[in-house]
Scaffold this motif. Structure first.
Motif, PDB file in Angstrom:
ATOM      1  N   PRO A 597       0.837  -1.204   0.000  1.00  0.00           N
ATOM      2  CA  PRO A 597       0.000   0.000   0.000  1.00  0.00           C
ATOM      3  C   PRO A 597       0.869   1.249   0.000  1.00  0.00           C
ATOM      4  O   PRO A 597       2.060   1.192   0.305  1.00  0.00           O
ATOM      5  N   ARG A 598       0.257   2.370  -0.310  1.00  0.00           N
ATOM      6  CA  ARG A 598       1.029   3.611  -0.349  1.00  0.00           C
ATOM      7  C   ARG A 598       1.626   3.931   1.017  1.00  0.00           C
ATOM      8  O   ARG A 598       2.823   4.230   1.123  1.00  0.00           O
ATOM      9  N   VAL A 599       0.823   3.873   2.054  1.00  0.00           N
ATOM     10  CA  VAL A 599       1.316   4.066   3.420  1.00  0.00           C
ATOM     11  C   VAL A 599       1.365   2.693   4.077  1.00  0.00           C
ATOM     12  O   VAL A 599       0.328   2.065   4.307  1.00  0.00           O
ATOM     13  N   VAL A 600       2.545   2.207   4.366  1.00  0.00           N
ATOM     14  CA  VAL A 600       2.725   0.846   4.838  1.00  0.00           C
ATOM     15  C   VAL A 600       3.383   0.870   6.206  1.00  0.00           C
ATOM     16  O   VAL A 600       4.194   1.747   6.523  1.00  0.00           O
ATOM     17  N   LYS A 601       3.013  -0.090   7.018  1.00  0.00           N
ATOM     18  CA  LYS A 601       3.589  -0.215   8.346  1.00  0.00           C
ATOM     19  C   LYS A 601       5.003  -0.776   8.230  1.00  0.00           C
ATOM     20  O   LYS A 601       5.289  -1.637   7.410  1.00  0.00           O
ATOM     21  N   VAL A 602       5.910  -0.291   9.065  1.00  0.00           N
ATOM     22  CA  VAL A 602       7.305  -0.725   9.008  1.00  0.00           C
ATOM     23  C   VAL A 602       7.412  -2.224   9.265  1.00  0.00           C
ATOM     24  O   VAL A 602       8.183  -2.933   8.608  1.00  0.00           O
ATOM     25  N   ALA A 603       6.633  -2.744  10.202  1.00  0.00           N
ATOM     26  CA  ALA A 603       6.669  -4.176  10.502  1.00  0.00           C
ATOM     27  C   ALA A 603       6.252  -5.001   9.286  1.00  0.00           C
ATOM     28  O   ALA A 603       6.804  -6.085   9.035  1.00  0.00           O
ATOM     29  N   ASP A 648      12.269   8.934   7.610  1.00  0.00           N
ATOM     30  CA  ASP A 648      10.960   9.133   6.986  1.00  0.00           C
ATOM     31  C   ASP A 648       9.860   8.353   7.687  1.00  0.00           C
ATOM     32  O   ASP A 648       8.759   8.235   7.153  1.00  0.00           O
ATOM     33  N   PHE A 649      10.143   7.802   8.857  1.00  0.00           N
ATOM     34  CA  PHE A 649       9.094   7.131   9.623  1.00  0.00           C
ATOM     35  C   PHE A 649       8.095   8.161  10.135  1.00  0.00           C
ATOM     36  O   PHE A 649       8.471   9.285  10.492  1.00  0.00           O
ATOM     37  N   GLN A 650       6.829   7.791  10.169  1.00  0.00           N
ATOM     38  CA  GLN A 650       5.786   8.679  10.684  1.00  0.00           C
ATOM     39  C   GLN A 650       4.830   7.869  11.553  1.00  0.00           C
ATOM     40  O   GLN A 650       4.669   6.660  11.369  1.00  0.00           O
ATOM     41  N   HIS A 651       4.204   8.569  12.496  1.00  0.00           N
ATOM     42  CA  HIS A 651       3.278   7.897  13.412  1.00  0.00           C
ATOM     43  C   HIS A 651       1.908   7.698  12.787  1.00  0.00           C
ATOM     44  O   HIS A 651       1.202   6.765  13.159  1.00  0.00           O
ATOM     45  N   SER A 652       1.542   8.534  11.855  1.00  0.00           N
ATOM     46  CA  SER A 652       0.193   8.494  11.298  1.00  0.00           C
ATOM     47  C   SER A 652       0.130   7.542  10.106  1.00  0.00           C
ATOM     48  O   SER A 652       1.035   7.524   9.268  1.00  0.00           O
ATOM     49  N   PRO A 653      -0.927   6.749   9.978  1.00  0.00           N
ATOM     50  CA  PRO A 653      -1.102   5.892   8.799  1.00  0.00           C
ATOM     51  C   PRO A 653      -1.675   6.627   7.602  1.00  0.00           C
ATOM     52  O   PRO A 653      -1.982   5.992   6.581  1.00  0.00           O
ATOM     53  N   LEU A 654      -1.820   7.944   7.712  1.00  0.00           N
ATOM     54  CA  LEU A 654      -2.371   8.732   6.621  1.00  0.00           C
ATOM     55  C   LEU A 654      -1.245   9.248   5.727  1.00  0.00           C
ATOM     56  O   LEU A 654      -0.134   9.511   6.200  1.00  0.00           O
ATOM     57  N   PRO A 655      -1.524   9.415   4.431  1.00  0.00           N
ATOM     58  CA  PRO A 655      -0.480   9.945   3.523  1.00  0.00           C
ATOM     59  C   PRO A 655      -0.175  11.398   3.844  1.00  0.00           C
ATOM     60  O   PRO A 655      -1.012  12.129   4.373  1.00  0.00           O
ATOM     61  N   SER A 656       1.049  11.801   3.527  1.00  0.00           N
ATOM     62  CA  SER A 656       1.445  13.189   3.769  1.00  0.00           C
ATOM     63  C   SER A 656       0.741  14.091   2.781  1.00  0.00           C
ATOM     64  O   SER A 656       0.400  13.694   1.660  1.00  0.00           O
ATOM     65  N   ASP A 657       0.539  15.343   3.199  1.00  0.00           N
ATOM     66  CA  ASP A 657      -0.176  16.310   2.372  1.00  0.00           C
ATOM     67  C   ASP A 657       0.815  17.002   1.447  1.00  0.00           C
ATOM     68  O   ASP A 657       1.723  17.694   1.907  1.00  0.00           O
ATOM     69  N   SER A 682      21.419  -5.533   3.106  1.00  0.00           N
ATOM     70  CA  SER A 682      20.490  -6.658   3.234  1.00  0.00           C
ATOM     71  C   SER A 682      19.594  -6.418   4.441  1.00  0.00           C
ATOM     72  O   SER A 682      19.900  -5.602   5.316  1.00  0.00           O
ATOM     73  N   ILE A 683      18.497  -7.161   4.487  1.00  0.00           N
ATOM     74  CA  ILE A 683      17.559  -6.963   5.582  1.00  0.00           C
ATOM     75  C   ILE A 683      18.178  -7.369   6.914  1.00  0.00           C
ATOM     76  O   ILE A 683      17.797  -6.859   7.972  1.00  0.00           O
ATOM     77  N   GLY A 684      19.185  -8.252   6.881  1.00  0.00           N
ATOM     78  CA  GLY A 684      19.854  -8.640   8.115  1.00  0.00           C
ATOM     79  C   GLY A 684      20.758  -7.566   8.688  1.00  0.00           C
ATOM     80  O   GLY A 684      21.133  -7.632   9.866  1.00  0.00           O
ATOM     81  N   ASP A 685      21.115  -6.565   7.864  1.00  0.00           N
ATOM     82  CA  ASP A 685      21.975  -5.488   8.340  1.00  0.00           C
ATOM     83  C   ASP A 685      21.205  -4.383   9.060  1.00  0.00           C
ATOM     84  O   ASP A 685      21.822  -3.463   9.603  1.00  0.00           O
ATOM     85  N   ILE A 686      19.886  -4.448   9.043  1.00  0.00           N
ATOM     86  CA  ILE A 686      19.057  -3.368   9.605  1.00  0.00           C
ATOM     87  C   ILE A 686      18.517  -3.802  10.961  1.00  0.00           C
ATOM     88  O   ILE A 686      17.985  -4.912  11.112  1.00  0.00           O
ATOM     89  N   HIS A 687      18.665  -2.941  11.948  1.00  0.00           N
ATOM     90  CA  HIS A 687      18.212  -3.220  13.309  1.00  0.00           C
ATOM     91  C   HIS A 687      17.157  -2.187  13.693  1.00  0.00           C
ATOM     92  O   HIS A 687      17.418  -0.982  13.718  1.00  0.00           O
ATOM     93  N   LEU A 688      15.963  -2.661  13.978  1.00  0.00           N
ATOM     94  CA  LEU A 688      14.836  -1.794  14.306  1.00  0.00           C
ATOM     95  C   LEU A 688      14.295  -2.161  15.676  1.00  0.00           C
ATOM     96  O   LEU A 688      14.223  -3.345  16.051  1.00  0.00           O
ATOM     97  N   SER A 689      13.912  -1.137  16.432  1.00  0.00           N
ATOM     98  CA  SER A 689      13.322  -1.353  17.749  1.00  0.00           C
ATOM     99  C   SER A 689      11.840  -1.664  17.610  1.00  0.00           C
ATOM    100  O   SER A 689      11.259  -1.561  16.525  1.00  0.00           O
ATOM    101  N   SER A 690      11.224  -2.048  18.708  1.00  0.00           N
ATOM    102  CA  SER A 690       9.782  -2.341  18.687  1.00  0.00           C
ATOM    103  C   SER A 690       8.973  -1.091  18.355  1.00  0.00           C
ATOM    104  O   SER A 690       7.932  -1.167  17.705  1.00  0.00           O
ATOM    105  N   ASP A 691       9.439   0.078  18.812  1.00  0.00           N
ATOM    106  CA  ASP A 691       8.739   1.325  18.467  1.00  0.00           C
ATOM    107  C   ASP A 691       8.857   1.635  16.976  1.00  0.00           C
ATOM    108  O   ASP A 691       7.897   2.136  16.369  1.00  0.00           O
TER     109      ASP A 691
END
Length: 796
Positions: A597-603, A648-657, A682-691
């Motif tokens: 989708p255009r606005v996608v969750k990081v997880a 470029d992470f955002q809290h809102s699931p809405l597209p930017s204006d 690679s995806i193994g090189d990226i470390h993301l927190s639960s937030d």
């Protein structure tokens, strides 16, 4: 799925000759398509320009000054590639000639006292040189093995083979070629020189090597795969120009054999690069004539002057010349098939046992080659020297340890020579010069030529595929010139004409074998003319090349194509298979499409990237009336950059204006480009927190809003041609469109310059009206970006 359809329809003649497992079996054994000892594989290149927000912002900031600077830097890089490749060729040639000169001089000085001691020294020197070469390749640069032309051809076809263009591959190619060629193996240095030029071009394009701290930031200008492709093309042409001293042949070789896309602007840069190489090599030859290059003789920089040979030919000679073409096609096709069998056996049985087996194999081949090259001349009787001709400049016998015809080897009298030693006890360049030489009728016996042909042909087949840098140009020339000279001997005896030169037939034989094995025509014809310096032979070379290629094509494909298929390099050939005429684009789509989708969750992004190996994802959204809309293509590499930066992470699931004054993206196009000769992130090189995993990304500013799209019922032939000619990596297949917005013709694409207003206008009235409307709307304060204009538009 697509490969299964294609492989099942291969012609019967090819199935008779090619009973090796086909490409789908290779893919089952090698999941990475091309598996090397270092575990590397292949990946497609992104030649398409991603015209997202960052790209358009960068284009708007660039002025005419930057465009001029960009063009100047391209030409400067072409200059550097020419100089670098020329110097590498000079170093390789001088090193090979000196090692070979020392070897032959020492051997000839020892055999004056003892042939056994001379034999031991000869074998030992060859073994040490070959051992050094195979050790460098197996322990330092595994990608330097072979000629490298199939890998470079794959790169220019859109396939990135990891490790092929690294700095250590360049070093391994240079020093490995010196050891393998200087060690007397039945291979050449011309193919590796093409790979060397490509490595130099790639390293210059990325600013050097960061791993070995040899990088320069001011050279890091060309960061896209498209620009690197142009540089590598220049490097390939420079390699051929340096190997054969044939600048025009180098340009045509790059055009005919290795590249899949060509532009007129690239033609000029490639031509300029080849000209620079010719100047560098010519300067080096002039320097060596002063005696500053040690044992360097007339060989090394290949040129076989046949200007004093046969000046004309009669109609009766066309038949034996055509026979030479048929022989070249048959022997060339047989050579391709035998090397394919042996390479397949090596890959699946021998080389899987590790580097120690590769080293032992190369040393055994070196011992066999040394035994044959030293032992066979001992079995031949010496011949008395012919009457000396002061005009020929040929001395019989030649001085020991020097280059030239008429070698005195194991002869009881001083005025005798061994015709088989004249071929074996020379560098390959000097041996070919002897076979091509004019005014040397009856120098060789038919028995000696036939013996050398059988033995060297067998050695070339066995040597090809060992773990050393190996080219097939010069061995092919030696094989062809041998049977060509044999045919020339029969023609001289049959027609009883002293004006017929055996050396002319040797040249035609060399051209025929290369045409029958490599299936090149135009570039090979020009190369042969340039290195022989005899334009009168051009029609004859064209004749034998056409015949040999036609005969060879009846049995199998060219040498480089066969080897590329065996190595699992997925080449897109210039012509689609006939089976594609009956297939549609929808039938070729063998895997399920994974959309975002255009606005996608990081997880969700992390889960998708870990769950499949796709490199492109369609991005979909919905209009205000709920209609599904495909808004672009998102590359895997771009997603990884966004995940790693997190800005470029955002809290809102809405597209930017887009109407807000904030900058739509915080990235530049260069940040999304994968480093050259690297697997990238690679995806193994990226470390993301639960937030971080609970946040969202708006993909609209980063995707490619204008991917190429074809209807589902388009024939696969048209899809194939479109995909290959545009150099694509992804192509959308969609249902039949419901309506037509307009129709573009040639007139709509013609541009005229308006000098009064200093603007550019399109010829079409409708387009000019659209441009006026668009300019007026742009002047309004709340104008939207083109991507969102298309996304938010209401239906009619």
């Amino acid at each position: 799925m697509l490969s299964n359809h294609l492989q099942n329809g291969i012609e019967t003649a090819k199935l008779v000759w090619s009973r090796l497992p086909n490409s789908e079996e290779a893919e089952q054994e090698d999941p990475g398509l091309l598996q090397r000892s270092d575990g590397s594989g292949t990946e497609s290149l992104d030649y398409e320009v991603v015209e997202n927000y960052a790209y358009w912002e960068e284009q708007e900031q660039r002025g005419k000054l930057y465009v001029g600077y960009y063009v100047v830097v391209k030409w400067f890089f072409a200059l550097l590639i020419g100089i670098g490749t020329g110097l590498a060729a000079v170093f390789i040639n001088i090193s090979v000639e000196n090692f070979a000169g020392w070897k032959f001089a020492l051997t000839f000085s020892i055999i004056q006292k003892s042939y056994v001691a001379g034999f031991i020294v000869y074998v030992f020197i060859n073994l040490v040189l070959v051992l050094s070469s195979v050790y460098i390749v197996t322990h330092f640069a595994p990608a330097a093995a072979g000629s490298g032309i199939p890998e470079i051809k794959g790169y220019l076809n859109g396939v990135d083979i990891h490790g092929v263009l690294l700095f250590r591959t360049l070093i391994g190619k240079i020093f490995g070629s010196i050891g393998s060629v200087g060690g007397g193996l039945a291979l050449g240095k011309e193919g590796p020189l093409v790979h060397t030029g490509a490595c130099i071009a790639s390293l210059l394009g990325q600013g050097g090597s960061t791993k070995y701290h040899l990088s320069s930031r001011w050279l890091q200008v060309f960061k896209s795969d498209r620009d690197r492709r142009d540089l590598v093309t220049c490097g390939c042409a420079a390699g051929v120009a340096a190997a054969f001293r044939a600048p025009v042949g180098g340009v045509l070789f790059a055009l005919e054999e290795v590249t899949s896309w060509w532009r007129s602007q690239l033609m000029w840069r490639v031509f300029f690069t080849s000209a620079i190489v010719a100047v560098v090599v010519r300067t080096a030859m002039g320097w060596c004539k002063s005696g500053s290059c040690g044992h360097f003789g007339s060989g090394g920089f290949i040129i076989w002057d046949l200007s004093d040979g046969q000046e004309d030919y009669s109609f009766e000679e066309l038949l034996p010349m055509a026979i030479i073409g048929v022989i070249g096609g048959l022997l060339g096709a047989l050579f391709n098939q035998l090397t394919l069998y042996i390479s397949y056996w090596r890959r699946n049985h021998l080389h899987k046992k590790g580097n120690r087996v590769k080293i032992i194999e190369a040393c055994l081949v070196s011992l066999i080659t040394s035994f044959i090259s030293f032992g066979l001349p001992l079995l031949r009787k010496c011949s008395p020297c012919p009457e000396s001709d002061p005009d020929s400049g040929i001395e019989c016998p030649r001085p020991p340890g020097m280059y030239g015809n008429y070698v005195n080897f194991y002869c009881s009298k001083d005025k005798e020579y061994n015709d088989l030693a004249t071929i074996f006890f020379n560098t390959q360049d000097d041996a070919i010069r002897n076979l091509f030489s004019a005014k040397t009728i009856h120098e060789y016996s038919a028995q000696s030529l036939l013996t050398f042909l059988v033995m060297f042909y067998s050695l070339a087949v066995v040597t090809f595929g060992t773990a050393v840098p190996a080219g097939q140009f010069v061995p092919g020339i030696m094989i062809g010139s041998t049977y060509g000279r044999l045919v020339g001997m029969f023609v001289v005896n049959f027609y009883k004409k002293l004006k017929i030169e055996e050396g002319t037939y040797a040249l035609l034989g060399a051209a025929s074998f290369l045409g029958g094995s490599m299936r090149m025509t135009v570039s090979l014809c020009v190369i042969m003319v340039e290195i022989t310096n005899n334009l009168k032979l051009l029609p004859l070379i064209m004749l034998v090349l056409l015949i040999s290629k036609a005969v060879g094509d009846a049995f199998n494909e060219g040498l480089y194509e066969e080897q590329a298929r065996l190595k699992g390099i997925p080449l897109l050939e210039s012509r689609p298979k006939n089976q594609m005429r009956k297939m549609t684009a929808k039938e070729a789509c063998g895997q399920r499409v994974v959309s975002l989708p255009r606005v996608v969750k990081v997880a969700d992004v992390v889960s998708i990237l870990r769950g499949n190996g796709h490199n492109g994802f369609p991005v979909i959204d919905h209009t205000r009336n709920g209609e599904t809309l495909v808004i672009g293509l998102m590359l895997r590499s771009h997603l990884l950059v966004l995940l790693q930066s997190k800005v470029d992470f955002q809290h809102s699931p809405l597209p930017s204006d887009p109407r807000s004054g904030s900058r739509p993206t915080r990235h530049t196009p260069s940040e999304f480009i994968k480093p050259a000769s690297s697997k990238g992130i690679s995806i193994g090189d990226i470390h993301l927190s639960s937030d971080d995993l609970e946040m969202y990304i708006d993909l609209a500013p980063f995707l490619n809003p204008s991917p190429y799209i074809v209807p589902e019922d388009m024939s696969l032939t048209k899809v194939y041609n479109l995909f290959r000619q545009l150099g694509l990596r992804h192509l959308f297949v969609v249902p039949r469109p419901s309506r037509v917005l307009g129709l573009i013709t040639r007139r709509d694409l013609l541009i005229e310059d308006n000098e009064e207003s200093a603007t550019v206008e399109l010829q079409s009235t409708s387009v000019r009206a659209w441009r006026r409307d668009r300019s007026a709307s742009t002047r309004n304060g709340d104008a939207e970006r083109p991507l969102l204009n298309g996304l938010l538009v209401q239906g009619p």
